[in-house]
Write an enzyme that holds these catalytic residues in place. Structure first.
Site, PDB file in Angstrom:
ATOM      1  N   LYS A   1       3.305  -8.063   6.156  1.00  0.00           N
ATOM      2  CA  LYS A   1       4.365  -7.134   6.389  1.00  0.00           C
ATOM      3  C   LYS A   1       3.839  -7.420   8.366  1.00  0.00           C
ATOM      4  O   LYS A   1       2.777  -7.612   8.707  1.00  0.00           O
ATOM      5  CB  LYS A   1       2.787  -6.024   6.356  1.00  0.00           C
TER       6      LYS A   1
ATOM      7  N   LYS B   1       7.771  -7.224   3.487  1.00  0.00           N
ATOM      8  CA  LYS B   1       8.002  -6.265   4.120  1.00  0.00           C
ATOM      9  C   LYS B   1       8.252  -5.891   5.129  1.00  0.00           C
ATOM     10  O   LYS B   1       7.410  -6.231   6.659  1.00  0.00           O
ATOM     11  CB  LYS B   1       7.030  -4.552   4.223  1.00  0.00           C
TER      12      LYS B   1
END
Ligand code: PBG
Length: 307
Positions: A179, A232
């Site tokens: 992320k 992400k």
């Protein structure tokens, strides 16, 4: 006949926002078509999503400012929105897979994903303890998968141990493995009113310049017991997704984040692109790059277009 990749509604996970109140569906300005639903409205909507073939949702709670605090107590309340939503959704729609967010940012008054020291540092190990309690709470109320989005070090293994010890060995972990500290999360932070009040998330989220670090995070999450790994944001990071696909045998998810969704909506509202076609192309490209699962705010639109 020679097509290599397919997209089906079973690849999609819908992220959705739940708020307090009754009979409320509050539109999110920067995410056209998305709402903060009160729980009664969420139940009605979720029935429709299931009819369209959607079989998993990721829940994000909107916390009233008065319930936010520096120690994020509301994250651990058994009377909180998430436990109530889990109970109601499991009862009404037992076939729907429920994924909950594990991070403190909806609950902290400073907007960070972790607890903060007096001098503004994020306290990794102290935070992990709270995340473990939060995961056990969600498992107890029926979460099928907990999804740590906080990026503290060592949290996947600690959560796995805590859930196992509490008797929730069957509750899975969807790990936000790679992320990045991204500017594409802007509309999501509007939706939850969760933008950090000071500083940024760069001491715990990853530098967009880094590739090897994603491989390290993937090895760690896998060794610590993650069931699904996630990358992400989505489209700008397809190279990372492909690398993880070549490296792990675990299922992979990609998060087509709020800023990416907002760009599609804004450009199509101006008549500059065709939303439906660009959405479906984006989702197919996630699949080509190696995603088994895609979290997308366009899941309902895509489900309609796929039927
Ligand atoms: C925070 C969290 C964020 C998103 C999911 N969980 C934002 C952030 O890290 O600041 C972003 C999702 C999106 O932009 O769609 N734990």
């Amino acid at each position: 006949m020679v097509r290599e990749t397919s997209l089906s509604v079973s690849n999609l996970i819908l992220p959705c926002f739940v708020r307090e109140g009754q009979n409320l569906s509050e539109p999110i300005t920067s995410m056209p078509g998305c709402h903060r639903h009160s729980l009664d409205r969420l139940l009605v909507e979720a029935r429709g999503w299931v009819e369209l073939g959607i079989h998993a949702i990721a829940l994000f709670p909107v916390t009233a400012p008065s319930d936010k605090s520096s120690s994020a107590e509301a994250a651990l309340s058994p009377d909180g929105l998430v436990p109530r939503a889990l109970t109601a959704l499991k009862d009404a729609l037992p076939q729907l897979t429920l994924i909950t967010d594990i991070a403190l940012d909806p609950f902290t008054d400073h907007g960070h994903d972790g607890l903060m020291s007096q001098d503004g540092r994020i306290l990794n190990d102290e935070t992990v303890e709270v995340l473990c309690e939060m995961s056990v709470l969600h498992a107890r109320f029926g979460a099928d998968l907990v999804a740590p989005s906080d990026m503290m070090d060592g949290r996947v293994g600690a959560i796995r141990n805590s859930m196992d010890r509490a008797g929730f060995g069957d509750t899975g972990i969807l790990a936000y493995t790679a992320k990045y500290a991204s500017a594409f999360y802007g509309p999501f932070r509007d939706a939850l009113d969760s933008a950090p009040k000071s500083g940024d998330k760069k001491t715990y989220q990853m530098d967009p310049a880094n590739r090897r670090e994603a491989l390290l995070e993937a090895d760690l999450d896998e060794a610590e017991g993650a069931d699904i790994l996630m990358v992400k944001p989505g489209l700008p990071y397809l190279d990372i997704l492909r690398e993880l696909r070549d490296r792990t045998t675990l299922p992979l998810a990609a998060y087509h984040v709020s800023g990416e969704f907002a760009m599609l909506k804004a450009a199509s509202a101006n008549g500059w692109i065709d939303y439906d076609r660009c959405l479906m192309e984006s989702l197919l490209c996630f699949r080509r790059a190696g995603a088994d699962l895609i979290l997308t705010y366009g899941a309902v639109d895509a489900a309609r277009l796929l039927t």
